[in-house]
Design an enzyme around this catalytic site. Structure first.
Site, mmCIF file in Angstrom:
data_model
loop_
_atom_site.group_PDB
_atom_site.id
_atom_site.type_symbol
_atom_site.label_atom_id
_atom_site.label_comp_id
_atom_site.label_asym_id
_atom_site.label_seq_id
_atom_site.Cartn_x
_atom_site.Cartn_y
_atom_site.Cartn_z
ATOM 1 N N LYS A 144 0.806 -1.232 0.000
ATOM 2 C CA LYS A 144 0.000 0.000 0.000
ATOM 3 C C LYS A 144 0.840 1.285 0.000
ATOM 4 O O LYS A 144 0.468 2.280 0.602
ATOM 5 C CB LYS A 144 -0.966 -0.001 1.200
ATOM 6 N N ASP A 149 -5.870 -6.763 10.084
ATOM 7 C CA ASP A 149 -7.221 -6.167 10.087
ATOM 8 C C ASP A 149 -8.321 -7.162 9.687
ATOM 9 O O ASP A 149 -9.446 -7.092 10.193
ATOM 10 C CB ASP A 149 -7.299 -4.887 9.227
HETATM 11 C C1 BGC Z 1 -1.942 -6.147 3.438
HETATM 12 C C2 BGC Z 1 -2.817 -6.989 4.335
HETATM 13 C C3 BGC Z 1 -4.026 -6.184 4.788
HETATM 14 C C4 BGC Z 1 -4.745 -5.590 3.582
HETATM 15 C C5 BGC Z 1 -5.958 -4.766 3.969
HETATM 16 C C6 BGC Z 1 -2.762 -5.524 2.312
HETATM 17 O O1 BGC Z 1 -1.968 -4.649 1.558
HETATM 18 O O2 BGC Z 1 -0.924 -6.934 2.882
HETATM 19 O O3 BGC Z 1 -2.097 -7.456 5.454
HETATM 20 O O4 BGC Z 1 -4.873 -7.034 5.504
HETATM 21 O O5 BGC Z 1 -3.853 -4.775 2.858
HETATM 22 O O6 BGC Z 1 -5.628 -3.694 4.788
#
Ligand code: BGC
Length: 445
Positions: A154, A190
């Site tokens: 992200k 999450d």
């Molecule tokens: C992460 C996950 C997370 C998801 C939603 C992803 O980029 O790798 O661990 O649960 O985003 O937030």
């Protein structure tokens, strides 16, 4: 419109037929099994050390919910008997510089916010509290309250965190701020928080999904099926597994997806996330629109506006566009003006709307296919009732996403799809961290 052909071509490229869905389900099953046995797989299938709550956990807990540029600190009282007192929540915004800065500054900032929260909530030095830490990135858990970051997603790239125990880093930061009465007793993804929060209230909940800036899912697996697990048994001999489905890569990519991936912070990774989540949907649509502009299908008279700039067209813009049901597509016209396209024809606005629909429909159908794979892994004949707790801006706010997922599940399962109930689990990830902190407190390891 000059010709419909380029748009029809885009529609074909993005189409996810029932046959494609069935292939995704098969490939997802294989990757799940590989991941569960510790073989190489795009699905990490991370054991979380915890089972679902019983619903009888009680006590006052703090949760730190961190998974994007906004993060929240919550206080929650679990009353037992599947009941909770209302949440107390404080929201904080992470400075953009911090997400690419050093671990010291990053965890120091979070600890500072917690100090602020404790002061505001008047939690005194003598009052001990357990804290559930929701950290929504791929973490290899090594205990209920320990785990190392596998990679950032992200758009985050804080230095000095990958390969380190994030609970250790946060604990050190708390100590530096003089916070001695808070013990981090659970590290939670999450999705796991979302599942835990919902299953605290309803024991039928066995899947948690986030469809927001990023995407991921977790589910409840029988311990003997997690063949790579060599730890102790759990209360019901089941364990929540964090799939990290955002990294699933057995998917057909268009040239637009390939371009997006190549230009991203993490090429080759998080392929599903790049087709489905809020961080990327707008960018996929922008790449298609730029192509249509270059083929003179759009804006031949008014230039390219912001469309030439990477990341300038957001998933929120897509939601506004797809929500416009007016005959003249007035909201789209107003939005385009804001995006530096002062003039647009109705045909152009229709083309934009159609493009956004094509891109988000694919996201919803691919998500539904992966959800179908999880359900049939647990329950091949869909014999039982399954509640799926879902949180995240794409699922909550995008006008057609949940509807398109539901109709795809109906195509796959027919009448039996009524045994799947998708519920919006708002604030689940934070609330669930407090629930998992309570579960962890009742466990031996
Ligand atoms: C992460 C996950 C997370 C998801 C939603 C992803 O980029 O790798 O661990 O649960 O985003 O937030």
């Amino acid at each position: 419109m000059k010709s419909d052909k380029p748009l029809n071509r885009v529609e074909q490229l993005f189409n996810v037929s029932l046959n494609d869905v069935q292939n995704i389900v098969k490939a997802f099953h294989l990757e799940m099994k590989r991941g569960l046995s510790g073989r190489k797989s795009s699905l990490k299938m991370i054991p979380t050390y915890v089972d679902r709550p019983t619903g009888n956990e009680n006590g006052k807990f703090i949760a730190l919910d961190f998974g994007g540029t906004n993060f929240r600190i919550l206080e929650l009282e679990l009353k037992g008997g599947r009941k909770t007192n209302p949440l107390k929540i404080m929201k904080f915004v992470l400075n953009k510089r911090l997400i690419k800065g050093t671990a010291n500054d990053f965890f120091g900032f979070i600890a500072g916010c917690l100090k602020n929260f404790l002061e505001k909530r008047k939690v005194g030095i003598g009052e001990e509290r357990n804290l559930g830490f929701t950290f929504s990135f791929p973490v290899k858990q090594t205990g209920t309250a320990a785990g190392t970051l596998v990679c950032w997603t992200k758009g985050f790239s804080v230095k000095g965190v990958m390969g380190k125990d994030v609970v250790g880093l946060l604990s050190e930061a708390l100590a530096r701020k003089g916070i001695t009465n808070v013990k981090i007793s659970a590290l939670v993804n999450d999705t796991v928080g979302t599942l835990a929060a919902e299953s605290y209230e309803d024991q039928n909940c066995d899947i948690g999904i986030i469809l927001g800036t990023g995407t991921n899912a977790c589910y409840v697996e029988e311990l003997p099926n997690i063949t790579k697990w060599h730890g102790p048994e759990t209360r019901t001999n089941r364990m929540i597994v964090n799939i990290e489905w955002g990294n699933f890569n057995k998917l057909r990519l268009t040239s637009y997806d390939k371009r997006l991936d190549k230009a991203s912070d993490n090429p080759g990774q998080q392929i599903l996330e790049k087709m489905v989540s809020g961080m990327y949907l707008g960018e996929v649509a922008r790449l298609v629109l730029i192509d249509l502009i270059s083929k003179y299908l759009l804006f031949s008279d008014s230039g390219t506006g912001i469309f030439n700039k990477t990341g300038s067209f957001k998933t929120e813009h897509m939601s506004i566009i797809e929500d416009d049901e007016s005959g003249d597509l007035t909201s789209i016209r107003t939005l385009l003006k804001k995006l530096n396209i002062p003039k647009s024809t109705l045909d152009e606005r229709r083309t934009i709307k159609k493009t956004c629909e094509i891109v988000s429909l694919r996201g919803a159908r691919v998500s539904a296919a992966c959800l179908a794979a999880i359900i049939t892994k647990m329950d091949p004949d869909l014999f039982r009732y399954h509640m799926v707790a879902i949180d995240g801006s794409v699922y909550e706010k995008h006008p057609s996403f949940s509807r398109n997922m539901k109709s795809c599940l109906q195509e796959i399962f027919g009448a039996r799809s009524s045994r799947i109930k998708m519920v919006l689990a708002k604030d689940g990830s934070g609330k669930g961290a407090a629930v998992i902190a309570a579960v962890a407190a009742s466990m031996q390891y």
